[in-house]
Write an enzyme that holds these catalytic residues in place. Sequence first.
Site, PDB file in Angstrom:
ATOM      1  N   ASP A  53       0.865  -1.175   0.000  1.00  0.00           N
ATOM      2  CA  ASP A  53       0.000   0.000   0.000  1.00  0.00           C
ATOM      3  C   ASP A  53       0.904   1.229   0.000  1.00  0.00           C
ATOM      4  O   ASP A  53       1.687   1.433   0.939  1.00  0.00           O
ATOM      5  CB  ASP A  53      -0.891  -0.018   1.244  1.00  0.00           C
ATOM      6  CG  ASP A  53      -1.885   1.123   1.283  1.00  0.00           C
ATOM      7  OD1 ASP A  53      -1.691   2.135   0.580  1.00  0.00           O
ATOM      8  OD2 ASP A  53      -2.872   1.021   2.048  1.00  0.00           O
ATOM      9  N   ASN A  80       3.077   4.152 -10.876  1.00  0.00           N
ATOM     10  CA  ASN A  80       1.795   4.082 -11.575  1.00  0.00           C
ATOM     11  C   ASN A  80       0.591   4.035 -10.638  1.00  0.00           C
ATOM     12  O   ASN A  80      -0.514   4.401 -11.041  1.00  0.00           O
ATOM     13  CB  ASN A  80       1.785   2.842 -12.485  1.00  0.00           C
ATOM     14  CG  ASN A  80       0.415   2.544 -13.034  1.00  0.00           C
ATOM     15  OD1 ASN A  80      -0.099   3.246 -13.896  1.00  0.00           O
ATOM     16  ND2 ASN A  80      -0.200   1.475 -12.533  1.00  0.00           N
ATOM     17  N   TYR A 145      -8.868  15.256  -8.702  1.00  0.00           N
ATOM     18  CA  TYR A 145      -7.960  14.410  -9.474  1.00  0.00           C
ATOM     19  C   TYR A 145      -6.958  15.258 -10.255  1.00  0.00           C
ATOM     20  O   TYR A 145      -5.757  14.972 -10.274  1.00  0.00           O
ATOM     21  CB  TYR A 145      -8.776  13.533 -10.424  1.00  0.00           C
ATOM     22  CG  TYR A 145      -7.946  12.586 -11.242  1.00  0.00           C
ATOM     23  CD1 TYR A 145      -7.368  11.461 -10.663  1.00  0.00           C
ATOM     24  CD2 TYR A 145      -7.741  12.804 -12.609  1.00  0.00           C
ATOM     25  CE1 TYR A 145      -6.600  10.578 -11.421  1.00  0.00           C
ATOM     26  CE2 TYR A 145      -6.981  11.927 -13.363  1.00  0.00           C
ATOM     27  CZ  TYR A 145      -6.412  10.822 -12.767  1.00  0.00           C
ATOM     28  OH  TYR A 145      -5.652   9.959 -13.512  1.00  0.00           O
ATOM     29  N   LYS A 149      -2.721  15.380 -10.166  1.00  0.00           N
ATOM     30  CA  LYS A 149      -1.889  15.127 -11.332  1.00  0.00           C
ATOM     31  C   LYS A 149      -1.071  16.364 -11.722  1.00  0.00           C
ATOM     32  O   LYS A 149       0.044  16.244 -12.251  1.00  0.00           O
ATOM     33  CB  LYS A 149      -2.743  14.638 -12.508  1.00  0.00           C
ATOM     34  CG  LYS A 149      -3.343  13.258 -12.262  1.00  0.00           C
ATOM     35  CD  LYS A 149      -2.258  12.216 -11.962  1.00  0.00           C
ATOM     36  CE  LYS A 149      -2.817  10.822 -11.788  1.00  0.00           C
ATOM     37  NZ  LYS A 149      -1.763   9.800 -11.571  1.00  0.00           N
ATOM     38  N   ALA A 178      -7.829   6.135 -20.567  1.00  0.00           N
ATOM     39  CA  ALA A 178      -7.347   4.825 -20.987  1.00  0.00           C
ATOM     40  C   ALA A 178      -8.433   3.772 -20.834  1.00  0.00           C
ATOM     41  O   ALA A 178      -9.309   3.866 -19.966  1.00  0.00           O
ATOM     42  CB  ALA A 178      -6.117   4.434 -20.177  1.00  0.00           C
ATOM     43  N   THR A 180      -9.092   0.951 -19.354  1.00  0.00           N
ATOM     44  CA  THR A 180      -8.617   0.124 -18.247  1.00  0.00           C
ATOM     45  C   THR A 180      -9.800  -0.393 -17.429  1.00  0.00           C
ATOM     46  O   THR A 180     -10.927   0.113 -17.544  1.00  0.00           O
ATOM     47  CB  THR A 180      -7.705   0.940 -17.311  1.00  0.00           C
ATOM     48  OG1 THR A 180      -8.469   2.031 -16.745  1.00  0.00           O
ATOM     49  CG2 THR A 180      -6.496   1.488 -18.067  1.00  0.00           C
TER      50      THR A 180
END
Length: 248
Positions: A53, A80, A145, A149, A178, A180
Amino acid sequence: MGDFDGLTAIVTGGASGIGLATAELLAERGARVAILDRKLDDAPGSLFALECDVTDSGGVAAAVAAVADRFGGLDIVVNNAGIGAAGTIADNPDTEWHRVFDVNVLGMVRVARAALPHLRRSERAAVVNVCSIAATAGLPQRALYSATKGAVLSLTLAMAADHIGDGIRVNAVNPGTADTPWVGRLLDAAPDPAAERAALEARQPTGRLVPPGDIAHAIAYLAGPHSGSTTGTTLAVDGGMQGLRLRT
């Protein structure tokens, strides 16, 4: 012979999505790869995987040390691991802001900090931070978010400046939306998943979500031996979203 032969890489959040695509590509090209992730259910058995974690400093330090001990060093870190957040600045309480920053920004700091002593001993050391188009384009309902970033983008530049004397290159990739499992879960939760997917695809000039493999290849380039003169940069893998303004 692969261009990553003899190199050891850590990929955080490597059990799925962009991280898994990157881990598998680096291994295919000759690297010894360790996956660090909170959940390892989908991690391939062919790769060394450790439960970790990134919000736990002690756990991060122990995991990085275990990888370095197992493989005799460490050359590449792919930061990542991250989580998403939706809403305007009014939609998330302070606790959520702290939680997302703890994962998306401080998580990268903890991993890179633990890896530094090992990276300094490598002759081909590289760190690649996974940033986002949200750092360079204003996206609706992504205030929290985007803020994390944006911090990752600035952190990447500062790290590159701080550690160029150590022989450590630091770069970032800026993916668009993406394709994902995480994005899939967001789509599944939408009132009209098909319409939401169409909207996400339409905002990228290529008209499709970004395949994780495309991002993995960009990460491999930045981490690899053929980018020895590249540091302190960001590589957009976003279907043209950052720079193109097409007429319809």
